[in-house]
Scaffold this active site. Structure first.
Site, PDB file in Angstrom:
ATOM      1  N   ASP A 448      -6.733  92.629 -42.179  1.00  0.00           N
ATOM      2  CA  ASP A 448      -6.308  91.777 -41.066  1.00  0.00           C
ATOM      3  C   ASP A 448      -7.236  90.566 -40.912  1.00  0.00           C
ATOM      4  O   ASP A 448      -8.341  90.527 -41.476  1.00  0.00           O
ATOM      5  CB  ASP A 448      -6.301  92.619 -39.775  1.00  0.00           C
ATOM      6  N   ASP A 508       3.837  90.498 -35.888  1.00  0.00           N
ATOM      7  CA  ASP A 508       3.506  91.640 -35.035  1.00  0.00           C
ATOM      8  C   ASP A 508       4.728  92.086 -34.241  1.00  0.00           C
ATOM      9  O   ASP A 508       4.707  93.129 -33.607  1.00  0.00           O
ATOM     10  CB  ASP A 508       2.388  91.266 -34.054  1.00  0.00           C
TER      11      ASP A 508
HETATM   12  C1  GLA Z   1      -3.440  92.587 -35.318  1.00  0.00           C
HETATM   13  C2  GLA Z   1      -2.365  93.074 -36.263  1.00  0.00           C
HETATM   14  C3  GLA Z   1      -1.688  94.284 -35.669  1.00  0.00           C
HETATM   15  C4  GLA Z   1      -2.712  95.363 -35.413  1.00  0.00           C
HETATM   16  C5  GLA Z   1      -3.803  94.829 -34.519  1.00  0.00           C
HETATM   17  C6  GLA Z   1      -4.926  95.824 -34.378  1.00  0.00           C
HETATM   18  O1  GLA Z   1      -2.885  92.092 -34.142  1.00  0.00           O
HETATM   19  O2  GLA Z   1      -1.451  92.064 -36.518  1.00  0.00           O
HETATM   20  O3  GLA Z   1      -0.690  94.757 -36.537  1.00  0.00           O
HETATM   21  O4  GLA Z   1      -3.253  95.804 -36.632  1.00  0.00           O
HETATM   22  O5  GLA Z   1      -4.361  93.627 -35.037  1.00  0.00           O
HETATM   23  O6  GLA Z   1      -5.936  95.343 -33.574  1.00  0.00           O
END
Ligand code: GLA
Length: 705
Positions: A448, A508
């Site tokens: 990420d 997301d």
């Molecule tokens: C980001 C990612 C999510 C999740 C969160 C965890 O927002 O896009 O999918 O993994 O971090 O903190």
């Protein structure tokens, strides 16, 4: 003048070379020309004389536009010495051609810089273009700008589709006429960003028509710039140019004598319509970009803990989640954020990549062992490029983050970005990730990146190299580990990162209605197997919308399917429905992940249709999001079939409860209707698409002749 002709399967490029030390121009970019076409005539047919108020020798920007001779558009190359801009005069010195490639070499006598411009037609007729610099002179030169692509745009392209977006709402399409002042854009977040501004379509058709389309993309995971200049001369000569490149900070790239520098690669594709364009990009990505495709196992169904448990993690809770996941047919269990250091919320502990003893008193081993016992493999979330001010790492090395000495350090999501150009940062991160992968049987990393890069300290370009270097080293040490690139969803999606990872997280936002826009937008460029596609909870935590499981699950089949919800909180019926769709995904992923994607048009703008054909099989998804204006929605016309072949058409169950009552003859849809490709593509299938939030899968099998 000399001419170079490159042919793809459907495409011809013709370059006119001014061999007397001039430039190289692209004088034809279009459908494949017949053998024996007279290239001088092709050039002559589009050549322009001099018009009023123009330099006496009108400048030709070609594949390497410069300011010399009065060109006033954006140059491909800008150099400085001692802070002073150099007026380059690059002259074509030689060129080399392969069967589908040409490499032009230019030389600038004043600086001793050699510029290489390389165009290669590859898989799917996608064209990669890149520029290189070599300093053959005696003094260093600062590189202020180096385009990856300078394309003389054929005049028939009069409309442009660009993308905009935000977190949880990536890739919003905007199509419009190219205005005289063109398009000028530069990103500043240290990554391509949610807006998808590093992707672009040019259309030759009239408004809204799905006609000939030319797409361009910059394969670079840092900041980019682009300039679409329909009249760069500003003098009405209408010679349109498209340039794209990576943003270089002043003084960031200084080429010493004997040193080289290469731009990232840009990718172009030309196709008769948007489905063919998608297929061109997918073919290229599959064969030429994605890492080691031949070794990939099938895309396993994921269960991701994020929207199931958030930060509420415990060994017992995760084992329970894994057990309920396995019962649905899940194949990979991914432990998302919250497993390390003191990370009980999103304001702390990034950088402390040690399994948290509070949550896992016995380490990760018991959880992973249980996941394996249940027949799944194990994946882990990491965000290596970041550090929380509240972390042991930051307390020990407060100077390791991007910052300006003596100034405040503004956070985003409570975090700072590490300076990946520092060797000790690279070393620390490699050591931590390598140890995690050596100490645990981890099959998959979700990598990420959840903040913009500011202050970037004048090193936005080399920071991206640092990211690539870390990924490269880790992949070399653990080649069997699959990696997903995520950046708060789709904030860092490009062919640069995709040449190093196996899939991306498109958004997301798991809301199926939003996904029906986001997935078709990404799949214009990216094949379904790299697009993570999860069934989220209802109500959706981002939009608040409640959607039936049947609808959520059908939509998630078209991608790399996963579940990001807690099965224990579903009803028996929902679990049954989800398990049935997971089984359907497993049955069809061989088609969805290798075939040709077709975008299906429907007169109702609230109906989305996509279809993938592969060998003798095809699967379509059609979904209605609004209440149809008519009881009987227009039939869905399929695409990509052989007109003469006959197909058995079935509607795989389960069927949406509300919509199934409107099927004329359910048994016929179970046994299958047999129709020709022509009938299916011309008249189509009348499916109940009246109710909002109903979807159908349509399965096709070509019958032997
Ligand atoms: C980001 C990612 C999510 C999740 C969160 C965890 O927002 O896009 O999918 O993994 O971090 O903190």
């Amino acid at each position: 003048m000399e001419f170079v002709r490159l042919d793809g399967e459907r495409l011809t490029l013709v370059f006119a070379l001014d061999v007397g030390g001039g430039t190289a121009d692209c004088v034809y970019c279009g459908a494949r020309l017949p053998e024996g076409e007279d290239l001088a005539m092709v050039a002559a047919a589009t050549a322009r004389g001099r018009h009023e108020s123009q330099p006496d020798t009108p400048p030709v920007p070609g594949v390497l536009p410069e300011r010399k001779h009065g060109w006033s558009g954006t140059p491909a190359l800008e150099l400085r010495r001692g802070g002073v801009r150099i007026e380059t005069d690059c002259r074509l010195t030689r060129w080399a051609t392969g069967s589908q490639a040409v490499h032009f070499m230019f030389h600038d006598r004043s600086t001793g810089i050699d510029v290489g411009v390389r165009w290669v037609i590859g898989e799917g007729d996608a064209v990669t273009v890149g520029l290189t610099l070599a300093n053959t002179g005696k003094a260093p030169v600062e590189v202020e700008r180096l385009a990856a692509l300078a394309l003389p745009v054929p005049a028939r392209f009069t409309e442009v589709t660009r993308y905009s977006g935000r977190w949880a709402d990536e890739m919003q399409e905007h199509r419009r006429t190219i205005a005289p002042d063109g398009v000028s854009h530069a990103s500043a977040t240290g990554k391509p960003g949610f807006s998808g501004a590093n992707w672009l379509l040019l259309h030759a058709g009239a408004a809204k028509e799905d006609g000939e389309v030319l797409a361009a993309h910059l394969g670079w995971s840092g900041d980019h710039w682009l300039a679409l200049e329909p009249d760069a001369q500003g003098a009405g000569d209408g010679r349109a140019m498209l340039l794209m490149g990576a943003v270089l900070e002043a003084g960031e790239v200084v080429l010493g004598p004997g040193e080289n520098f290469a731009s990232p690669q840009a990718v172009l594709a030309l196709a008769p319509d948007r489905s063919a364009l998608a297929q061109a990009f997918h073919g290229f990505l599959r064969k030429a970009v994605l890492p080691a495709r031949a070794d990939w196992p099938e895309r396993k169904v994921h269960l991701n803990s994020w929207e199931a448990l958030g930060f509420d993690l415990s060994e017992a809770g995760l084992i329970a989640l894994a057990e309920s996941a396995a019962a649905l047919g899940i194949e990979r269990f991914v432990l998302d954020d919250g497993w390390f250091g003191g990370r009980r919320d999103d304001r702390t502990s990034l950088g402390d990549w040690f399994v948290s003893p509070d949550v896992f008193p016995n380490g990760l081993a018991p959880l992973i062992a249980r996941v394996h016992e249940l027949g799944m493999d194990f994946g882990l979330w990491v965000e290596p490029e970041m550090v929380s001010p509240d972390s042991d790492l930051y307390r020990a090395h407060p100077d390791w983050c991007l910052h300006v000495e003596g100034r405040e350090r503004p956070t985003m999501r409570g975090q700072l970005a590490l300076d990946l150009t520092r060797a000790e940062v690279q070393e620390y991160l490699f050591e931590r990730l390598d140890a995690l992968l050596r100490d645990h049987p981890i099959a998959y990393l979700k990598w990420d990146h959840n903040r913009d890069l500011f202050p970037a300290g004048g090193q936005r370009f080399i920071q991206t190299f640092g990211f690539y270097a870390l990924l490269h080293r880790l992949r070399a040490a653990h080649p069997q580990v699959e990696i997903e690139s995520c950046s708060s969803g789709g904030g860092r999606i490009d062919f640069g990162v995709l040449s190093r990872v196996h899939r991306v997280w498109p958004s997301d936002n798991n809301d199926a209605i939003e996904r029906l826009r986001i997935i078709p937008a990404w799949s214009q460029f990216l094949p379904l197997e790299v697009l993570g596609s999860h069934v989220g909870p209802s109500p959706n935590p981002i939009t608040g919308r409640r959607l039936a499981m049947d609808f959520r699950a059908k939509v998630a089949v078209f991608g790399h399917m996963g579940v990001e919800a807690d099965p224990a909180r579903m009803t028996d019926k929902e679990r049954e429905c989800l398990a049935a769709h997971i089984a359907l995904y497993k049955q069809w992923r061989g088609v969805l992940h290798a075939g040709a994607l077709h975008r299906l048009a429907h007169p109702d703008p609230n109906v989305t249709g996509m279809m993938v054909t592969h060998a003798d099989k095809a699967l379509a998804l059609v979904a209605q999001t609004a209440f149809s204006p008519v009881f009987d929605a227009a039939p869905l016309r399929l695409a990509g079939l052989e007109p003469e072949a006959r197909y058995r058409v079935t509607l795989p169950e389960p069927w949406a409860p509300k919509a199934r009552h409107y099927l004329a003859n359910p048994d016929a849809w179970r046994e299958g209707l047999v129709l020709s490709g022509t009938a299916l593509m011309t008249q189509g299938l009348a499916l109940p698409l009246t109710h909002p939030e109903t979807a159908w899968l349509v399965a096709l099998e070509r019958l032997p002749q």
